[in-house]
Write a protein that holds these residues in place. Structure first.
Motif, PDB file in Angstrom:
ATOM      1  N   HIS A  64      -6.894  10.840  22.178  1.00 53.57           N
ATOM      2  CA  HIS A  64      -6.772  11.792  21.070  1.00 53.57           C
ATOM      3  C   HIS A  64      -6.127  11.090  19.870  1.00 53.57           C
ATOM      4  CE1 HIS A  64      -5.063  15.962  19.647  1.00 53.57           C
ATOM      5  NE2 HIS A  64      -5.761  15.349  18.714  1.00 53.57           N
ATOM      6  N   ILE A  65      -6.849  11.069  18.760  1.00 52.48           N
ATOM      7  CA  ILE A  65      -6.322  10.491  17.521  1.00 52.48           C
ATOM      8  C   ILE A  65      -6.143  11.616  16.507  1.00 52.48           C
ATOM      9  CG2 ILE A  65      -6.829   8.909  15.600  1.00 52.48           C
ATOM     10  CD1 ILE A  65      -8.481   7.248  17.520  1.00 52.48           C
ATOM     11  N   ALA A  66      -5.022  11.600  15.815  1.00 52.64           N
ATOM     12  CA  ALA A  66      -4.806  12.588  14.749  1.00 52.64           C
ATOM     13  C   ALA A  66      -4.615  11.818  13.443  1.00 52.64           C
ATOM     14  CB  ALA A  66      -3.575  13.432  15.074  1.00 52.64           C
ATOM     15  N   ILE A  67      -5.197  12.332  12.369  1.00 49.63           N
ATOM     16  CA  ILE A  67      -5.118  11.605  11.098  1.00 49.63           C
ATOM     17  C   ILE A  67      -4.593  12.500   9.975  1.00 49.63           C
ATOM     18  CG2 ILE A  67      -6.362  10.204   9.397  1.00 49.63           C
ATOM     19  CD1 ILE A  67      -8.465   9.558  11.424  1.00 49.63           C
ATOM     20  N   ILE A  68      -3.581  12.001   9.272  1.00 47.81           N
ATOM     21  CA  ILE A  68      -3.117  12.649   8.038  1.00 47.81           C
ATOM     22  C   ILE A  68      -3.871  11.946   6.905  1.00 47.81           C
ATOM     23  CG2 ILE A  68      -1.139  13.196   6.563  1.00 47.81           C
ATOM     24  CD1 ILE A  68       0.682  12.996   9.035  1.00 47.81           C
ATOM     25  N   MET A  69      -4.902  12.619   6.422  1.00 45.13           N
ATOM     26  CA  MET A  69      -5.809  12.002   5.435  1.00 45.13           C
ATOM     27  C   MET A  69      -5.171  12.151   4.054  1.00 45.13           C
ATOM     28  SD  MET A  69      -9.395  13.683   6.802  1.00 45.13           S
ATOM     29  CE  MET A  69      -9.014  15.345   6.262  1.00 45.13           C
ATOM     30  N   ASP A  70      -4.342  11.203   3.681  1.00 46.36           N
ATOM     31  CA  ASP A  70      -3.559  11.365   2.450  1.00 46.36           C
ATOM     32  C   ASP A  70      -3.952  10.315   1.407  1.00 46.36           C
ATOM     33  OD1 ASP A  70      -1.705  12.513   0.798  1.00 46.36           O
ATOM     34  OD2 ASP A  70       0.041  11.628   1.791  1.00 46.36           O
ATOM     35  N   GLY A  71      -3.787  10.687   0.128  1.00 48.36           N
ATOM     36  CA  GLY A  71      -3.982   9.732  -0.963  1.00 48.36           C
ATOM     37  C   GLY A  71      -5.227   9.970  -1.806  1.00 48.36           C
ATOM     38  N   ASN A  72      -5.901  11.086  -1.589  1.00 48.21           N
ATOM     39  CA  ASN A  72      -7.099  11.381  -2.387  1.00 48.21           C
ATOM     40  C   ASN A  72      -6.775  11.479  -3.874  1.00 48.21           C
ATOM     41  OD1 ASN A  72      -8.426  11.628   0.016  1.00 48.21           O
ATOM     42  ND2 ASN A  72      -8.586  13.870  -0.027  1.00 48.21           N
ATOM     43  N   GLY A  73      -5.656  12.150  -4.191  1.00 49.02           N
ATOM     44  CA  GLY A  73      -5.283  12.368  -5.589  1.00 49.02           C
ATOM     45  C   GLY A  73      -5.003  11.047  -6.290  1.00 49.02           C
ATOM     46  N   ARG A  74      -4.230  10.164  -5.628  1.00 47.11           N
ATOM     47  CA  ARG A  74      -3.892   8.874  -6.238  1.00 47.11           C
ATOM     48  C   ARG A  74      -5.116   7.964  -6.330  1.00 47.11           C
ATOM     49  NH1 ARG A  74       0.743   7.903  -2.230  1.00 47.11           N
ATOM     50  NH2 ARG A  74      -0.238   9.764  -1.353  1.00 47.11           N
ATOM     51  N   TRP A  75      -6.014   8.083  -5.376  1.00 46.39           N
ATOM     52  CA  TRP A  75      -7.267   7.306  -5.420  1.00 46.39           C
ATOM     53  C   TRP A  75      -8.025   7.660  -6.701  1.00 46.39           C
ATOM     54  CZ3 TRP A  75     -12.447   8.474  -5.727  1.00 46.39           C
ATOM     55  CH2 TRP A  75     -13.358   7.475  -5.344  1.00 46.39           C
ATOM     56  N   ALA A  76      -8.070   8.963  -7.005  1.00 48.77           N
ATOM     57  CA  ALA A  76      -8.786   9.428  -8.199  1.00 48.77           C
ATOM     58  C   ALA A  76      -8.047   8.996  -9.474  1.00 48.77           C
ATOM     59  CB  ALA A  76      -8.939  10.947  -8.156  1.00 48.77           C
ATOM     60  N   LEU A  77      -6.737   9.181  -9.465  1.00 52.22           N
ATOM     61  CA  LEU A  77      -5.909   8.837 -10.629  1.00 52.22           C
ATOM     62  C   LEU A  77      -6.113   7.374 -11.019  1.00 52.22           C
ATOM     63  CD1 LEU A  77      -3.681  10.301 -12.325  1.00 52.22           C
ATOM     64  CD2 LEU A  77      -1.999   9.096 -10.913  1.00 52.22           C
ATOM     65  N   GLN A  78      -6.137   6.526  -9.998  1.00 51.36           N
ATOM     66  CA  GLN A  78      -6.328   5.093 -10.195  1.00 51.36           C
ATOM     67  C   GLN A  78      -7.627   4.791 -10.940  1.00 51.36           C
ATOM     68  OE1 GLN A  78      -6.859   3.026  -6.469  1.00 51.36           O
ATOM     69  NE2 GLN A  78      -4.886   2.018  -6.651  1.00 51.36           N
ATOM     70  N   ARG A  79      -8.614   5.667 -10.774  1.00 52.56           N
ATOM     71  CA  ARG A  79      -9.926   5.457 -11.393  1.00 52.56           C
ATOM     72  C   ARG A  79     -10.131   6.324 -12.624  1.00 52.56           C
ATOM     73  NH1 ARG A  79      -9.824   4.276  -6.379  1.00 52.56           N
ATOM     74  NH2 ARG A  79     -11.223   2.691  -5.517  1.00 52.56           N
ATOM     75  N   GLY A  80      -9.074   7.006 -13.057  1.00 53.95           N
ATOM     76  CA  GLY A  80      -9.177   7.894 -14.211  1.00 53.95           C
ATOM     77  C   GLY A  80     -10.067   9.103 -13.951  1.00 53.95           C
ATOM     78  N   LEU A  81     -10.142   9.524 -12.687  1.00 56.05           N
ATOM     79  CA  LEU A  81     -10.988  10.672 -12.324  1.00 56.05           C
ATOM     80  C   LEU A  81     -10.121  11.890 -12.011  1.00 56.05           C
ATOM     81  CD1 LEU A  81     -13.350   8.783  -9.827  1.00 56.05           C
ATOM     82  CD2 LEU A  81     -13.952   9.562 -12.132  1.00 56.05           C
ATOM     83  N   PRO A  82     -10.698  13.097 -12.058  1.00 59.18           N
ATOM     84  CA  PRO A  82      -9.930  14.283 -11.656  1.00 59.18           C
ATOM     85  C   PRO A  82      -9.631  14.266 -10.151  1.00 59.18           C
ATOM     86  CG  PRO A  82     -12.216  14.875 -12.175  1.00 59.18           C
ATOM     87  CD  PRO A  82     -12.054  13.436 -12.525  1.00 59.18           C
ATOM     88  N   ARG A  83      -8.551  14.919  -9.753  1.00 59.03           N
ATOM     89  CA  ARG A  83      -8.132  14.913  -8.344  1.00 59.03           C
ATOM     90  C   ARG A  83      -9.258  15.354  -7.405  1.00 59.03           C
ATOM     91  NH1 ARG A  83      -2.895  14.558  -6.915  1.00 59.03           N
ATOM     92  NH2 ARG A  83      -3.296  15.836  -5.088  1.00 59.03           N
ATOM     93  N   LEU A  84     -10.053  16.316  -7.891  1.00 56.34           N
ATOM     94  CA  LEU A  84     -11.118  16.822  -7.011  1.00 56.34           C
ATOM     95  C   LEU A  84     -12.128  15.746  -6.652  1.00 56.34           C
ATOM     96  CD1 LEU A  84     -12.175  20.470  -7.933  1.00 56.34           C
ATOM     97  CD2 LEU A  84     -11.087  19.636  -5.841  1.00 56.34           C
TER      98      LEU A  84
END
Ligand code: IPE
Ligand code: IPE
Ligand code: MG
Length: 248
Positions: free
Chosen positions: A16-36
């Protein structure tokens, strides 16, 4: 026994693996994109990681997609995330079903808008006989909320205090019947639990990586599994190799 394309002994593979899928917002910010845009990229990645999990022979995958605290984000972001879930179910359900994925949900579905709740329930029903990978989606989920809910139900059921033990509590959680996660992965460099599986992860191994979730690919997933295979899980006891030495 599950089949795996990994070069790891099966008894060293997490069940059983559990994942906290974090960092979407910063990934977008880094590229000048909206959080969505980050959340959309994160969802694309999820599809790849689900596929890799099937291939690696993982039995249970739990993903933290939306916490009870995430309801406090700006309404546009919350709405956008709900829209993404809706789209994912519409677009991916049949494919997931074909791949033998069984969908489950943990958390408070009653907080979702009725239309979306209906879709989620239908998806669960549609995939309930699959058993290649059990995919547990933690959405509107909080570990404390889960424990409060379990206590309320134990009290309503009239469980006597002397009958409450670890096993009983586990049986009243959303995850009843599911083995505890062997490995929890958190992306994006944050080193905290953020209210995820606080009961179930008591003895999980942790893997932290600075990679933002949309960039966490199959190769890095494999690295996490290899790292896990080298861990020694002692559960508070003494290392088995040390014991052998002292008996020699
Ligand atoms: C994780 O990414 C996804 C959700 C919590 C829904 P974040 O949205 O938390 O991304 P960061 O942490 O702000 O970069
Ligand atoms: C945890 O991430 C929740 C999900 C990944 C769904 P958050 O981004 O919400 O957690 P904090 O605020 O950094 O602790
Ligand atoms: Mg975050």
């Amino acid at each position: 026994m599950p089949e795996s394309t990994l070069n790891i002994p099966l008894d060293k593979l997490p069940r059983h693996i559990a994942i906290i899928m974090d960092g979407n917002g910063r990934w977008a910010l880094q590229r000048g994109l909206p959080r969505l845009a980050g959340h959309k990229a994160g969802t694309e990645n999820l599809r790849r990681i689900i596929r890799a999990s099937v291939e690696f022979g993982i039995q249970y995958l739990t993903i933290y997609a939306f916490s009870t605290e995430n309801w406090g984000r700006p309404p546009e972001e919350v709405q956008g995330l709900m829209g993404i879930v809706q789209d994912v179910i519409d677009r991916e359900l049949e494919e997931l079903n074909r791949e033998g994925v069984q969908l489950r949900h943990i958390g408070r579905l009653e907080r979702l808008e009725p239309r979306l709740r209906g879709k989620v329930l239908k998806a669960i029903e549609r995939t309930k006989n699959n058993d290649r990978l059990i995919l547990i989606v933690a959405f509107s989920y909080g570990g404390r909320d889960e424990i409060v809910w379990a206590i309320q139900r134990m009290m309503k059921d009239g469980i006597l205090p002397e009958n409450v033990d670890d096993e009983m509590v586990s049986r009243y959680l959303y995850t009843a019947g599911v083995p505890d996660p062997d490995l929890v992965i958190r992306t994006s460099g944050e080193l905290r639990i953020s209210n995820f599986l606080i009961w179930q992860a008591a003895y999980s191994e942790w893997y932290f990586t600075p990679t933002y979730w949309p960039d966490f690919n199959k190769d890095e997933y494999r690295l996490a599994l290899e790292a896990f295979a080298h861990r020694e899980r002692r559960y508070g006891k003494v290392s088995s190799s040390e014991l052998q030495e002292s008996n020699a």
